[in-house]
Design an enzyme around this catalytic site. Structure first.
Site: not given
Ligand code: UGA
Length: 459
Positions: A156, A30, A275, A154, A271, A268, A278
């Site tokens: 977070e 890095d 955010g 992945l 909320g 599903l 990604c």
């Molecule tokens: C997301 C993808 O899930 C990963 O597979 C991908 O690798 C990653 O982006 C990336 O591109 O690096 P991440 O951003 O860490 O992962 O988080 P998520 O768990 O997907 O949640 C994303 C957002 O959606 C959060 O703000 C979460 O609160 C929201 N969310 C998730 C909802 O509002 N409702 C849900 O049912 C699920």
């Protein structure tokens, strides 16, 4: 195998530590000297459950090292993973300048054969551009390479778990040699033959699907996956609004809809919207990709628009309850964009808070991990030592990130210390019935009309 991982962000660091744990020797590069110093002193540049132990164990075993010069890593490693950031430009496109810079540095110092693997989320056809780049800019005629795409999935907060137990590993290649090298690198994960560093009795041990495609398709799979998940979230948020308008319960609707195996139960949860670093970025980039290719991607623009409206709608709910917010003390539980991370990039909680601060509210917030990072972005917030302190004297508490710790709070105590026992739950983390039984006025997302809330509150 000796593996270079360029970029020590969420993706790079988890990939580097995971590969070291499965037996490879990994050099992680890095150009942020401070980050390298932090990592070399055994500390972590960000919070991710399980990662600190993994990094430290492999660093001590000398399977994982951190350096700031790419040359050292390229000289020793045949496989080079590019894991640098691809933020959004003003026009929505992905900014590929860091990827290009890494490619340029590789071109300057590489000799012999290398497999260059893009793991950063990039628009389709970036692999083709990298191939062309190496052809044009390579300094040594001895340098020849394959380019491959290996998108990461992945999440977070569960990145370590996702590395060791992925749903699939996707590689986009245009040579058998590249496919074979990648299969070799991932063999322990594909076969689930490693000693699992996270689960004592690791149940999930069936072979992981290895999907080999052309490079363009692999790049597209990543954007399509994230966009689909974002679409599910906006879809259920749209349904939640309808539930509120007509007096239905989105929790029940989502549960039953999700029981259909073709749909699936995850993503599903309604909320305040999605955010993080990604979904918002990838959605915008994918819309640009579609637009540039002359395809109609209006569907995804709508997904984005619905998501942005979540903040307006939630702020309206707060005002509906509090009427004027100026001068009122509002407690906030949660600042991270989701639980189990300290990441506040494109955080819906911060977006809500900014709106309230702009209208003169006094916001007192608490988050188990994200306060340091939030302070840098929003110093106007009053940061509290715990969830009770944030609720103390508040006319409303907003529950905005569903940390488990909030579910264990003594609600009786919370009710007693608040000026008005009003909870607005932006993640539906509490149950309506429990909150009503504890004497709260409780507003969630999509479980019926405001009238229903007051009835429950009064019962
Ligand atoms: C997301 C993808 O899930 C990963 O597979 C991908 O690798 C990653 O982006 C990336 O591109 O690096 P991440 O951003 O860490 O992962 O988080 P998520 O768990 O997907 O949640 C994303 C957002 O959606 C959060 O703000 C979460 O609160 C929201 N969310 C998730 C909802 O509002 N409702 C849900 O049912 C699920």
């Amino acid at each position: 195998m000796n593996i270079a991982v360029i970029g020590a962000g969420y993706v790079g660091l988890i990939t580097a530590a995971g590969m070291a744990e499965t037996g490879h020797r990994v050099i992680c590069v890095d150009d942020d000297l401070h980050k390298i110093e932090v990592l070399n002193s055994g500390r972590m540049p960000f919070y991710e459950p399980g990662l600190e132990d993994l990094v430290e164990r492999n660093r001590r075993a000398k399977r994982l090292e951190f350096v700031s010069h790419i040359e050292d890593a390229v000289a020793e490693c045949q496989a080079i993973f590019i894991c640098v950031g691809t933020p959004t430009l003003e026009n929505g496109e992905a900014d590929l300048s860091s990827v290009e810079l890494v490619a340029r540095r590789i071109s300057e110092c590489a000799r012999g054969y290398h497999l260059v693997i893009e793991k950063s989320t990039v628009p389709v056809q970036t692999g083709r551009r990298l191939q062309r780049h190496f052809g044009v800019y390579r300094k040594s005629s001895q340098f020849h390479c394959d380019v491959a795409s290996n998108p990461e999935f992945l999440r977070e907060g569960s990145g370590v778990e996702d590395f060791f137990h992925p749903d699939r590993i996707v590689v986009g290649v245009d040579s058998e040699k590249a496919a074979a090298l990648l299969e070799g690198i991932y063999q322990p994960v594909l076969e689930q033959s490693f000693v699992c560093p996270i689960h004592e009795n690791c149940a999930s041990r069936s072979r992981v699907p290895f999907v080999i495609t052309d490079i363009n398709s692999a790049e597209l799979i990543k954007h399509a996956s994230n966009s689909f998940l974002a679409m599910k979230i906006s879809f259920i948020n749209m349904i939640a609004d309808l539930c509120e308008a007509v007096g239905a319960d989105v929790g029940k609707v989502a549960e039953a809809v999700g029981m259909d195996k073709r749909i699936g139960a995850s993503f599903l949860r309604p909320g305040v919207g999605f955010g993080g670093s990604c979904f918002p970025k990838d959605l915008q980039a994918f819309v640009r990709v579609g637009q540039d290719a002359g395809c109609d991607f209006a569907l995804l623009r709508e997904v984005e628009r619905i998501n942005q409206r979540r903040i307006d709608l939630f702020v309206n709910k707060i005002k509906e309850e509090l009427w004027v917010v100026r001068g009122k003390r509002i407690g906030v539980w949660g600042l991270a964009f989701k639980p189990r991370t300290d990441d506040v990039r494109s955080s819906p909680p911060l977006a809500v808070i900014r709106r309230l601060l702009a209208e003169g509210a006094l916001v007192r917030a608490y988050d188990p991990q994200a306060m340091e990072k939030a302070k840098a972005q929003a110093p106007e917030i009053e940061y509290c030592a715990d969830a009770y302190a944030a609720a103390q004297g508040a006319e409303a508490v907003l529950a905005l990130t569903e940390w488990e710790e909030f579910l264990r709070l003594d609600l009786m105590k919370v009710r007693q210390i608040m000026a008005r026992p009003l909870i607005l739950d932006g993640r539906n983390m509490f149950s309506c019935a429990t909150m009503a039984a504890q004497g709260f006025e409780y507003v969630d997302i999509g479980s019926g009309s405001p009238a229903r809330k007051h009835q429950l509150g009064a019962s």
